[in-house]
Design a protein around this motif. Structure first.
Motif, short mmCIF file in Angstrom:
data_model
loop_
_atom_site.label_atom_id
_atom_site.label_comp_id
_atom_site.label_asym_id
_atom_site.label_seq_id
_atom_site.Cartn_x
_atom_site.Cartn_y
_atom_site.Cartn_z
N CYS A 14 0.84 -1.19 0.00
CA CYS A 14 0.00 0.00 0.00
C CYS A 14 0.89 1.24 0.00
N GLU B 271 -7.58 -3.96 -3.09
CA GLU B 271 -7.74 -2.86 -2.16
C GLU B 271 -7.05 -3.18 -0.83
N CYS B 272 -6.35 -2.20 -0.29
CA CYS B 272 -5.74 -2.33 1.02
C CYS B 272 -6.85 -2.42 2.07
N LYS B 273 -6.78 -3.43 2.94
CA LYS B 273 -7.81 -3.60 3.98
C LYS B 273 -7.85 -2.43 4.95
N SER B 274 -6.70 -1.82 5.20
CA SER B 274 -6.63 -0.72 6.17
C SER B 274 -7.04 0.62 5.59
N CYS B 275 -6.48 0.96 4.44
CA CYS B 275 -6.66 2.30 3.87
C CYS B 275 -7.81 2.42 2.87
N LYS B 276 -8.25 1.29 2.39
CA LYS B 276 -9.34 1.26 1.40
C LYS B 276 -8.96 1.95 0.08
N ASP C 204 -14.72 -8.36 -2.34
CA ASP C 204 -14.93 -6.96 -2.03
C ASP C 204 -13.64 -6.14 -2.14
N LEU C 205 -12.48 -6.81 -2.09
CA LEU C 205 -11.18 -6.13 -2.21
C LEU C 205 -10.56 -6.31 -3.60
N ARG D 189 -14.82 -6.65 -8.75
CA ARG D 189 -15.61 -5.42 -8.68
C ARG D 189 -15.91 -4.84 -10.04
#
Length: 89
Positions: free
Chosen positions: A7, A32-37, A77-78, A83
């Motif tokens: 990230c 997608e980064c789980k922390s920063c989205k 979802d990530l 998506r």
């Protein structure tokens, strides 16, 4: 294909066995980064070889279910590919 991600915002690092090329050039779908989205692109992608036949894993035709951890489901979802409407599973 196997990818390595970092990230750009929080510097979290992860690896994924679910990396797919886009339709053009050397570009790949991100995750997608789980922390920063924020969407992150792999900084390194490697071709994986099949442990059964020794050929390129994504085209050899052998059963790949052995490489999947059933306790760690795919996070659609990530996943940029999922998506986008082009589900990878």
């Amino acid at each position: 294909m196997y990818g390595f991600f970092e990230c750009s915002k929080c510097k979290s690092k992860w690896e994924s066995a679910k990396v797919f090329p886009k339709n053009f050039g050397n570009q790949y779908y991100g995750q997608e980064c789980k922390s920063c989205k924020i969407m992150c692109q792999p900084y390194r992608v490697e071709e994986t070889m099949c442990s059964l036949c020794g050929e390129v894993a994504r085209t050899c035709g052998c059963d790949k279910t052995r490489n999947t951890d059933p306790n760690k489901p795919h996070r659609s979802d990530l996943c940029e590919k999922c998506r986008s409407g082009n589900r990878c599973q």
